[in-house]
Design a protein around this motif. Sequence first.
Motif, PDB file in Angstrom:
ATOM      1  N   HIS A  33       6.151   0.569  -4.566  1.00 17.75           N
ATOM      2  CA  HIS A  33       6.027  -0.699  -3.843  1.00 17.75           C
ATOM      3  C   HIS A  33       7.326  -1.179  -3.212  1.00 17.75           C
ATOM      4  O   HIS A  33       8.411  -0.993  -3.769  1.00 17.75           O
ATOM      5  N   GLU A  34       7.163  -1.834  -2.112  1.00 20.88           N
ATOM      6  CA  GLU A  34       8.230  -2.564  -1.431  1.00 20.88           C
ATOM      7  C   GLU A  34       8.854  -3.542  -2.448  1.00 20.88           C
ATOM      8  O   GLU A  34       8.123  -4.220  -3.154  1.00 20.88           O
ATOM      9  N   ASN A  45      11.593 -11.447  -5.680  1.00 20.59           N
ATOM     10  CA  ASN A  45      12.283 -11.546  -6.980  1.00 20.59           C
ATOM     11  C   ASN A  45      13.238 -10.377  -7.211  1.00 20.59           C
ATOM     12  O   ASN A  45      14.314 -10.549  -7.774  1.00 20.59           O
ATOM     13  N   ASP A  46      12.817  -9.185  -6.788  1.00 16.83           N
ATOM     14  CA  ASP A  46      13.683  -8.007  -6.939  1.00 16.83           C
ATOM     15  C   ASP A  46      14.960  -8.188  -6.115  1.00 16.83           C
ATOM     16  O   ASP A  46      16.058  -7.900  -6.590  1.00 16.83           O
ATOM     17  N   GLY A  88       8.704 -12.344 -12.830  1.00 12.84           N
ATOM     18  CA  GLY A  88       7.596 -12.268 -11.889  1.00 12.84           C
ATOM     19  C   GLY A  88       6.242 -12.062 -12.529  1.00 12.84           C
ATOM     20  O   GLY A  88       5.327 -11.537 -11.920  1.00 12.84           O
ATOM     21  N   SER A 138      10.056  -6.801  -4.207  1.00  9.98           N
ATOM     22  CA  SER A 138       9.572  -8.175  -4.031  1.00  9.98           C
ATOM     23  C   SER A 138      10.755  -9.106  -3.792  1.00  9.98           C
ATOM     24  O   SER A 138      11.918  -8.722  -3.957  1.00  9.98           O
ATOM     25  N   LYS A 190      11.022  -6.344 -12.839  1.00 12.16           N
ATOM     26  CA  LYS A 190       9.810  -7.140 -12.977  1.00 12.16           C
ATOM     27  C   LYS A 190       8.963  -6.666 -14.170  1.00 12.16           C
ATOM     28  O   LYS A 190       9.103  -5.530 -14.629  1.00 12.16           O
TER      29      LYS A 190
END
Length: 195
Positions: free
Chosen positions: A117-118, A122-123, A80, A120, A31
């Motif tokens: 971060h968790e 998109n990831d 993203g 997303s 991202k």
Amino acid sequence: MVIKNVNLETVCGITSTLPDNPFPEFAFAGKSNVGKSSLINGIMNRKNYARTSQEPGKTQTINYYNINNEFYLVDLPGYGFARVPEKVKEQWGKMIENYLHTSKQLLRVFLLIDIRHEPSANDVQMYKWIVHQGFQPVIIATKADKIKPSQREKHLNMLRNGLGLPDEIKIFPYSALSKEGRQEIYDFMDELLTE
Ligand code: GTP
Ligand code: MG
């Protein structure tokens, strides 16, 4: 690995034809703002040869860095990024897809995820797309300096669960500030290049 020469050899926009390169390629996806260009600088041992920015959406082209006339590091545009018009996002998405789909020399895709971060949606989509295209993703947990060492294991598990990673896929924590993780990435690349 010894970095002797680095050269930004090819820059591709949405209308460019991708080059037919003579050496293996390592691509960097993730991202916007996750640290792709910073990681590439770390690997190249250069301060800001790949342009970085605090503002997401800095890299908007596919940039091929020729290293030692031995291999390429390929910096992909980030996904993203909210402030880009829908149409442009779509074009970048197509550009990345087309790259993964058509590059004959692509050896591995590094997927970068912010350690804090968790992953997303998109990831997760990108991870699945890489696997779907027949590549083994290499996961880099970026900005490792941003969390306490005592929190690391917990965050790596969060990434593993969020992406649904099988046990055999390794996660490399990396910090562009301390360069922690760089040697492991060099060793990993060396191994692949000499296979
Ligand atoms: P786009 O080109 O916009 O897709 O972003 P990118 O993924 O190339 O990110 P870039 O390397 O430009 O880094 C974005 C911001 O995060 C910059 O301000 C970097 O200095 C910072 N950054 C990158 N890696 C790290 C890291 O490991 N630790 C810390 N603390 N900051 C980092
Ligand atoms: Mg970038």
